[in-house]
Motif scaffolding. Structure first.
Motif, mmCIF file in Angstrom:
data_model
loop_
_atom_site.group_PDB
_atom_site.id
_atom_site.type_symbol
_atom_site.label_atom_id
_atom_site.label_comp_id
_atom_site.label_asym_id
_atom_site.label_seq_id
_atom_site.Cartn_x
_atom_site.Cartn_y
_atom_site.Cartn_z
ATOM 1 N N TYR A 1 0.858 -1.179 0.000
ATOM 2 C CA TYR A 1 0.000 0.000 0.000
ATOM 3 C C TYR A 1 0.899 1.235 0.000
ATOM 4 C CZ TYR A 1 -3.143 -3.573 1.889
ATOM 5 O OH TYR A 1 -3.855 -4.722 2.096
ATOM 6 N N LEU A 2 0.424 2.316 -0.625
ATOM 7 C CA LEU A 2 1.275 3.493 -0.765
ATOM 8 C C LEU A 2 0.568 4.752 -0.283
ATOM 9 C CD1 LEU A 2 3.908 4.766 -1.730
ATOM 10 C CD2 LEU A 2 2.899 4.971 -4.006
ATOM 11 N N PRO A 3 0.759 5.135 0.974
ATOM 12 C CA PRO A 3 0.304 6.465 1.404
ATOM 13 C C PRO A 3 1.032 7.543 0.610
ATOM 14 C CG PRO A 3 0.785 5.068 3.299
ATOM 15 C CD PRO A 3 1.311 4.344 2.079
ATOM 16 N N LYS A 4 0.364 8.637 0.309
ATOM 17 C CA LYS A 4 0.941 9.690 -0.516
ATOM 18 C C LYS A 4 2.263 10.199 0.063
ATOM 19 C CE LYS A 4 -0.201 14.223 -2.514
ATOM 20 N NZ LYS A 4 0.038 13.872 -3.921
ATOM 21 N N ALA A 5 2.333 10.289 1.384
ATOM 22 C CA ALA A 5 3.536 10.811 2.033
ATOM 23 C C ALA A 5 4.737 9.894 1.856
ATOM 24 C CB ALA A 5 3.269 11.042 3.518
ATOM 25 N N HIS A 6 4.508 8.641 1.439
ATOM 26 C CA HIS A 6 5.596 7.664 1.310
ATOM 27 C C HIS A 6 6.071 7.487 -0.125
ATOM 28 C CE1 HIS A 6 4.486 5.415 5.318
ATOM 29 N NE2 HIS A 6 4.824 6.675 5.495
ATOM 30 N N LEU A 7 5.613 8.322 -1.067
ATOM 31 C CA LEU A 7 5.961 8.126 -2.471
ATOM 32 C C LEU A 7 7.473 8.132 -2.687
ATOM 33 C CD1 LEU A 7 5.270 7.797 -5.441
ATOM 34 C CD2 LEU A 7 4.909 10.276 -5.579
ATOM 35 N N THR A 8 8.157 9.119 -2.144
ATOM 36 C CA THR A 8 9.608 9.193 -2.321
ATOM 37 C C THR A 8 10.299 7.978 -1.703
ATOM 38 O OG1 THR A 8 9.560 11.610 -2.343
ATOM 39 C CG2 THR A 8 11.662 10.566 -1.850
ATOM 40 N N ASN A 9 9.867 7.594 -0.513
ATOM 41 C CA ASN A 9 10.450 6.410 0.137
ATOM 42 C C ASN A 9 10.212 5.154 -0.699
ATOM 43 O OD1 ASN A 9 11.297 7.940 2.312
ATOM 44 N ND2 ASN A 9 9.490 7.493 3.540
ATOM 45 N N CYS B 1 -5.272 5.388 -0.197
ATOM 46 C CA CYS B 1 -6.196 5.716 -1.286
ATOM 47 C C CYS B 1 -6.163 7.218 -1.543
ATOM 48 C CB CYS B 1 -7.611 5.277 -0.938
ATOM 49 S SG CYS B 1 -7.769 3.497 -0.638
ATOM 50 N N TRP B 2 -5.672 7.614 -2.717
ATOM 51 C CA TRP B 2 -5.590 9.021 -3.079
ATOM 52 C C TRP B 2 -5.477 9.136 -4.594
ATOM 53 C CZ3 TRP B 2 -0.500 10.267 -4.965
ATOM 54 C CH2 TRP B 2 0.472 9.303 -4.688
ATOM 55 N N LYS B 3 -5.545 10.348 -5.110
ATOM 56 C CA LYS B 3 -5.565 10.567 -6.554
ATOM 57 C C LYS B 3 -4.229 11.155 -7.008
ATOM 58 C CE LYS B 3 -10.573 11.402 -6.936
ATOM 59 N NZ LYS B 3 -10.950 11.171 -5.542
ATOM 60 N N PRO B 4 -3.371 10.370 -7.625
ATOM 61 C CA PRO B 4 -2.089 10.895 -8.112
ATOM 62 C C PRO B 4 -2.273 11.853 -9.297
ATOM 63 C CG PRO B 4 -2.010 8.505 -7.855
ATOM 64 C CD PRO B 4 -3.440 8.898 -7.752
ATOM 65 N N THR B 5 -1.366 12.787 -9.405
ATOM 66 C CA THR B 5 -1.305 13.663 -10.573
ATOM 67 C C THR B 5 -0.700 12.892 -11.744
ATOM 68 O OG1 THR B 5 0.904 14.455 -10.035
ATOM 69 C CG2 THR B 5 -0.959 15.670 -9.074
ATOM 70 N N LEU B 6 -0.734 13.492 -12.916
ATOM 71 C CA LEU B 6 -0.078 12.877 -14.074
ATOM 72 C C LEU B 6 1.402 12.648 -13.807
ATOM 73 C CD1 LEU B 6 -1.790 14.928 -16.910
ATOM 74 C CD2 LEU B 6 -1.944 12.441 -16.610
ATOM 75 N N SER B 7 2.045 13.619 -13.169
ATOM 76 C CA SER B 7 3.463 13.487 -12.851
ATOM 77 C C SER B 7 3.705 12.333 -11.882
ATOM 78 C CB SER B 7 3.989 14.794 -12.256
ATOM 79 O OG SER B 7 5.323 14.650 -11.816
#
Length: 356
Positions: free
Chosen positions: A46-54, A95-101
Motif C-alpha cells: 500500500y502506498l500512502p501519498k507521504a511515502h511516495l519518495t520512500n 487511497c488518493w488521486k495521483p497527478t499525471l506526474s
C-alpha cells in the motif's frame, strides 16, 4: 525460484512486516522467509501519498538486489491503489488521486520491478489539468513502462456502468497489444449478484440452501451475467478471450470453496492465478488486526475484512480436497502466472516433469 515453485500473485504481508510501510521492509529477510516456505511471491504494498519518495527509493533497492541475484523468490512488487473506487480492506491513507506526474513516477518503476498496480476503472477522477481525466490515460502511462493495470476494488453503486468501464480498459489494452491485464481477486470488492461467501455462523447456516441452488445451474456464456452479475461476468468474459488473467483466492473464506471449483471449471485454470491476500504480521498501516473463530480472515475496525492468513500451500490443499484436478492446480499455482509474467506461454505439467 525453481521451475515448479508456487507463485502467490498477490499478498500483503510476509513474516513480521507491515506492507503499508516500505521503510520497515527488510528484503533479505522476506526472501529467506519465502525460500524456507517454498513459495515465490509478488509483494503487494500500500502506498500512502507521504511515502511516495520512500517507495521509489525502496524500488531502486529492490532492483539492485534482484539484478545481483539476491531475490530469487520475490518476483516483483505491486501496489494496491492508490486510485480505488472502493477502499475494501485497503488502509484509507493508501487511497488518493495521483497527478499525471506522480503516475509517471510510479510507471517508471516498471523497469525496477514494479509489476502491476491495482486500480479501479470506475474510480472518480480529479478534473484539474494536471490530473488524468480517465482510466485510459492512466493505462497508457503504466503500459508504456510495462506496468500492468490490475482491475479491482470496484464501486458497487452501478454495476452496469462499472462493467462498461472494465470493457473500455480491456479493449484499449487489446488494441494496443498490451495484454494480458490482471485483476485483484475475483468476486471480492465488486458487486456480485449471488452470495459467494459464508463468514459467520448465521451466514453458514444458510449455505446449505443457497449454494446448491447456485451450483446446480449450468454456467454458460449466455447466462453467466444472470447468475453472477455484470461485473464478474465481464471480467470472466475477457479472461476467456485471453485479455485478462484473474486472481482467485481459494482460502474458502474470501470465496466459497465450491464456488471456486465451479469458477475454475468454467473460466479455465489457464486464465486463473492463485493469490492469498495474506497478512502474516496481523498488522496493517500500524493497526493491529483482529480475528474471530468463524473463519481464517483478518479484520480492521468496523468489521472490514483486511486480508487472509492462509498460505499458498494451505490453499493448494483446499483445492485438492474438493477434487480440482492436479493439472488445474499446477496451472493456477504456477503456469498461468509464469506465462503472464515471463512469456512462457507453452508451460505444461508434462514439460516440468520431464525437466524441459
Amino acid at each position: 525460484m525453481n521451475a515448479i515453485t508456487p507463485i502467490d500473485f498477490h499478498c500483503h504481508g510476509i513474516g513480521r512486516f507491515d506492507f503499508a510501510d516500505p521503510n520497515s521492509l527488510v528484503l533479505d529477510e522476506l526472501e529467506n522467509h519465502l525460500k524456507i516456505e517454498g513459495t515465490a511471491a509478488i509483494l503487494t504494498l500500500y502506498l500512502p501519498k507521504a511515502h511516495l519518495t520512500n517507495f521509489i527509493e525502496f524500488m531502486y533497492e529492490f532492483d539492485a538486489g534482484k539484478k545481483s541475484g539476491r531475490y530469487k523468490h520475490i518476483i516483483g512488487i505491486a501496489l494496491e491503489g492508490p486510485l480505488l473506487a472502493s477502499f475494501g480492506g485497503t488502509p484509507e491513507q493508501g487511497c488518493w488521486k495521483p497527478t499525471l506526474s506522480e503516475w509517471e513516477q510510479l510507471a517508471r518503476l516498471g523497469s525496477h520491478g514494479l509489476v502491476y498496480v491495482v486500480l479501479s476503472p470506475n474510480a472518480e477522477f480529479n478534473q484539474k489539468d494536471d490530473y488524468p481525466k480517465d482510466i485510459i490515460e492512466i493505462a497508457k502511462i503504466l503500459l508504456n513502462h510495462r506496468v500492468k493495470p490490475a482491475l479491482g476494488h470496484f464501486g458497487k453503486e452501478d454495476a452496469e456502468a462499472t462493467a462498461i468501464s472494465i470493457s473500455h480498459i480491456c479493449d484499449y489494452a487489446e488494441q494496443a497489444g498490451m495484454t494480458p491485464l490482471f485483476t485483484d481477486h475475483l468476486y471480492n470488492d465488486m458487486p456480485v449478484k449471488c452470495q459467494y461467501h459464508w463468514r459467520n455462523g448465521i451466514e453458514k447456516s444458510k449455505r446449505k440452501s443457497i449454494t446448491p441452488e447456485i451450483l446446480k445451474q449450468e454456467w454458460t456464456d449466455e447466462n453467466i451475467e444472470d447468475i453472477l452479475g455484470p461485473v464478474p461476468a465481464t471480467l470472466i468474459g475477457y479472461a476467456k478471450k485471453g485479455i485478462l488473467k484473474l486472481c482467485l483466492n481459494c482460502d474458502g473464506d474470501h470465496v466459497d470453496i465450491d464456488l471456486c471449483k465451479r469458477t475454475i471449471e468454467f473460466v479455465g485454470a489457464e486464465n486463473l492465478m492463485l493469490m492469498t491476500d495474506r497478512i502474516q504480521s496481523e498488522i496493517l498501516a500500524g493497526q493491529k488486526l483482529t480475528r474471530n473463530t468463524a473463519n481464517t480472515l483478518l479484520y480492521q475496525k468496523a468489521g472490514i475484512v483486511a486480508g487472509g492468513t492462509q498460505s499458498v500451500m494451505r490453499q493448494l490443499g483446499n483445492l485438492m480436497l474438493i477434487g480440482v484436478p492436479s493439472r488445474d492446480i499446477f496451472q493456477m499455482a504456477f503456469a498461468t502466472a509464469a506465462g503472464a509474467l515471463f512469456g512462457q506461454d507453452t508451460l505444461s505439467l508434462d514439460r516440468v516433469e520431464s525437466g524441459l
